[in-house]
Design an enzyme around this catalytic site. Structure first.
Site, short mmCIF file in Angstrom:
data_model
loop_
_atom_site.label_atom_id
_atom_site.label_comp_id
_atom_site.label_asym_id
_atom_site.label_seq_id
_atom_site.Cartn_x
_atom_site.Cartn_y
_atom_site.Cartn_z
N LYS A 162 8.78 5.94 6.13
CA LYS A 162 10.20 5.56 6.23
C LYS A 162 10.39 4.05 6.15
O LYS A 162 10.96 3.42 7.06
CB LYS A 162 10.82 6.12 7.51
CG LYS A 162 10.77 7.64 7.62
CD LYS A 162 11.43 8.11 8.91
CE LYS A 162 11.37 9.62 9.07
NZ LYS A 162 9.99 10.09 9.36
N THR A 198 9.73 -7.11 1.02
CA THR A 198 8.69 -6.47 1.82
C THR A 198 8.54 -5.01 1.44
O THR A 198 7.42 -4.49 1.33
CB THR A 198 9.02 -6.60 3.32
OG1 THR A 198 9.05 -7.99 3.68
CG2 THR A 198 7.99 -5.89 4.18
#
Length: 229
Positions: free
Chosen positions: A67, A74
Site C-alpha cells: 500500500k 518516492t
C-alpha cells in the site's frame, strides 16, 4: 474456461504470518489447490523480496500488498524495485498522484489502487469530514485511480458491484473482507461471502484468517474454491 478464470486462480491467500519459514510452509500445504498468495507488510518486513522470490520459484503468483503512499518520487522509486522480481499485483493507496507515479514505474506488475480499507466504518468516515457515503468515496477513488493509470482497484465486497458498473469489465477488482458464513468477522466491518463477492464482479478474492487460522487450511481453501466454482 481460461486458466486465469478458473476458481483456484481467483483465490488469493493472504500469508499474514510473521516469518518466511511459516509463510512458505503454509504455501506448500495449500498447493496445488492455491496458486496465488499475498505478501503483506508484516511478512515483508521479516523477509523482504526473498519470500516473494521463493513463492514465484515454486510457480505461484504473488500479490505484494505494501500500500505505497508517499510523495510521487518516492513511490516511483519504490515501484521500480519490483522490476527485478516476479510480482503479479502490487498495491498503492488510491490517490491520483500516488497512482500515477506507480503506474509510470510499474513494468510488468499490475498496480491496484486501494480505495477504502475494509476496517473503515461509517463512524470513522464521518470523523474524516467526507460528506458522502462510504460507497461514494470508494467509487470516486476507483474512478480517479483508473484515470491516473491503475490497472485495477481493491475494494470491499459491499462496493464491488458499484465499482464494476462504474469501471466496466477491463479493470481488475480484488476484494478482501471475505468471510465464509461460518467465519468470524474479526476486525473487518464490510464483509461478504466468497460467492457473493464473485457474483458482484470481483476478479480475485483475498482470504486470510478463514484459511490460515483454520484447523485444516487446505480443506478451508478447497471449500472456498468449491463455493466460487
Amino acid at each position: 474456461m481460461p486458466a486465469q478464470n478458473q476458481p483456484r486462480h481467483r483465490l488469493i491467500v493472504a500469508l499474514d504470518v510473521p516469518t518466511a519459514a511459516q509463510a512458505l510452509a503454509l504455501a506448500d500445504s495449500l498447493a496445488p489447490q492455491v496458486g496465488f498468495f499475498k505478501v503483506g507488510l508484516q511478512l515483508f518486513l521479516d523477509a523482504g523480496f526473498a519470500v516473494c522470490d521463493a513463492l514465484s520459484k515454486r510457480g505461484h503468483k504473488v500479490m505484494l500488498d505494501l500500500k505505497f503512499h508517499d510523495i510521487p518520487q518516492t513511490v516511483a522509486l519504490a515501484t521500480a524495485q519490483l522490476a527485478n522480481h516476479d510480482i503479479a499485483l502490487a498495491t498503492v493507496h488510491g490517490y491520483p498522484q500516488v497512482v500515477a507515479a506507480a503506474a509510470k514505474a510499474k513494468g510488468r506488475t499490475k498496480i491496484l489502487a486501494v480505495t477504502v480499507l475494509t476496517s473503515l466504518g461509517h463512524e470513522e468516515l464521518a470523523q474524516s469530514g467526507f460528506a458522502g457515503t462510504l460507497a461514494d468515496l470508494v467509487v470516486l477513488r476507483a474512478e480517479t485511480s483508473l484515470a491516473a493509470g491503475a490497472d485495477g482497484i481493491v475494494c470491499s465486497p459491499l462496493e464491488t458491484s458499484l465499482v464494476r458498473k462504474a469501471l466496466g469489465t477491463k479493470a481488475v477488482i480484488a476484494t478482501p473482507g471475505i468471510r465464509p458464513l461460518d467465519s468470524a468477522r474479526d476486525d473487518q466491518t464490510r464483509t461478504a461471502t466468497p460467492q457473493a463477492a464473485i457474483a458482484a464482479g470481483a476478479d480475485y478474492i483475498i482470504v486470510g484468517r478463514p484459511i490460515t487460522k483454520a484447523a485444516d487450511p487446505a480443506a478451508a481453501a478447497r471449500a472456498i474454491i468449491d463455493e466460487i466454482g
